[in-house]
Design a protein around this motif. Structure first.
Motif, short mmCIF file in Angstrom:
data_model
loop_
_atom_site.label_atom_id
_atom_site.label_comp_id
_atom_site.label_asym_id
_atom_site.label_seq_id
_atom_site.Cartn_x
_atom_site.Cartn_y
_atom_site.Cartn_z
N ASP A 1 -7.32 23.63 -29.33
CA ASP A 1 -7.76 23.35 -28.08
C ASP A 1 -7.00 21.88 -27.54
O ASP A 1 -6.34 21.38 -28.36
CB ASP A 1 -9.32 22.79 -27.85
N THR B 1 -15.44 20.88 -32.46
CA THR B 1 -14.47 20.41 -31.48
C THR B 1 -13.56 19.59 -31.85
O THR B 1 -12.25 19.82 -31.51
CB THR B 1 -15.21 20.00 -30.23
N TYR C 1 -16.23 20.46 -21.83
CA TYR C 1 -16.22 22.24 -21.18
C TYR C 1 -17.09 22.15 -20.07
O TYR C 1 -18.23 21.98 -20.14
CB TYR C 1 -16.85 22.94 -22.42
#
Length: 358
Positions: free
Chosen positions: A67, A58, A27
């Protein structure tokens, strides 16, 4: 063909489970996942554990499709869902997702919550809802209740049933029991584990609770700083951690300086057999408090009891060996030594070592 036989056929075809290969994610300038590899066999439950911020959630979000990975591939039942060739949307991945809050719809009944993910025609079929209620250990009378009429554990079971209703290829559990009190957590996670085993669902459980991971999963992966540092069966992970960081994360550990020679670690507790081949020379011994017995007999190492913490079923005993060495042992609650007592220690089983350390 019946719905049950169709489900059996689908499960027989989907034999590859989940595979994550070389996945990276950052990120901005901050790397979160670093070349993560993970394989979850079809029908198995793998737990991913680690401290807050290590990248567990994540990883789950990348598997779910919320994501996109910067590099690497994610494959579900042999089908790539994320990689150089492109990314499948979350709804196209056949994934169920259960969070720690459950996130049931408060205005819908239990039956309507469970049926929400089903095709519109199937929502009117009561059979699937009743089948899932039975699977999660709730009777048919719960179908007409609303979430506020259920306990926290019952709500989590209903959230699980809702996730299982459309027969996902993969089920992702993100800290699903952390909001429950201890007694409710234990009963709920056992009911959930039984339901998943009965359904034959490939499952990834993310948790920071090592006890939860060791008791529920068939495989456990330990994450640290965005990497999986060890992946093994619960017993292998607990008995043979790769380093003291993993050892300390999955349970209490006694750490002592030693010297390895001929497969034996010489330390303050005597000569201890090493579990795996290790380079000879300075080392650090890793063993569990329950391996230290207080009834070592004449051959045992003399020690002095300085403190006892009693927990009912067992007790933690702190001991000194000479002036500079202190160790912790765990003994049954019915065999407590007195503070100030002199005992003789013996170590049961093999020990782990980190070599090249003083």
């Amino acid at each position: 063909m019946t719905q049950t036989s169709e489900r059996t056929q689908q499960q027989a075809v989907a034999t590859d489970g989940l595979r994550v290969t070389g996945v990276r994610k950052s990120y901005g300038p901050v790397p979160v996942l670093r070349d993560v590899d993970l394989a979850v066999p079809a029908g198995a439950l793998t737990a991913v554990v680690g401290r807050s911020g290590c990248g567990k959630t994540t990883l789950l979000r990348l598997i779910a499709g919320f994501d996109r990975p910067d590099a690497g591939t994610v494959t579900i039942d042999g089908r790539p869902v994320a990689g150089p060739a492109g990314v499948l949307s979350p709804e196209a991945r056949r994934i169920g997702y259960v969070t720690q809050e459950g996130n049931l719809f408060p205005h819908l009944t239990v039956a309507a919550n469970i049926a929400f993910g089903l095709p519109r025609r199937a929502r009117r079929a009561r059979g699937r809802v009743l089948e899932l209620l039975e699977l999660i250990g709730l009777d048919a009378g719960h179908a007409k209740r609303y979430p506020h009429e259920l306990s926290g554990g019952q709500q989590q079971r209903v959230a699980l049933a809702r996730a299982l209703a459309p027969e996902p290829g993969i089920l992702l559990l993100d800290e699903p029991f952390s909001s429950l009190d201890v007694e409710l957590r234990e009963s709920t996670r056992r009911a959930v584990a039984d339901a998943l085993a009965a359904a034959g669902t490939t499952t990834v459980l993310v948790t920071h609770d090592q006890t939860e991971a060791l008791s529920l999963a068939t495989r456990v992966a330990v994450m640290r700083d965005g990497r999986i540092v060890q992946e093994a069966s619960p017993a292998e992970l607990y008995r043979h951690p790769v380093d003291r960081g993993v050892a300390a994360f999955v349970g209490d550990v006694v750490v002592l300086p030693a010297t390895v020679c001929g497969g034996v670690a010489q330390c303050a507790l005597g000569g201890l057999p090493v579990a795996a081949p290790a380079a000879e020379g300075p080392a650090t011994v890793l063993l569990r408090p329950e391996q230290i017995a207080l009834d070592g007999g004449d051959d045992g190492v003399p020690a002095h009891v300085v403190d006892v913490e009693y927990y009912g079923h067992d007790a933690v005993v702190r001991l000194t060996l000479g002036a500079a060495c202190q160790v912790t042992a765990r003994c049954p609650g019915y065999a407590l030594p007195a503070v100030g007592a002199q005992v003789r220690l013996a170590v049961r089983g093999e020990v782990g070592v980190e070599t090249g350390l003083g």
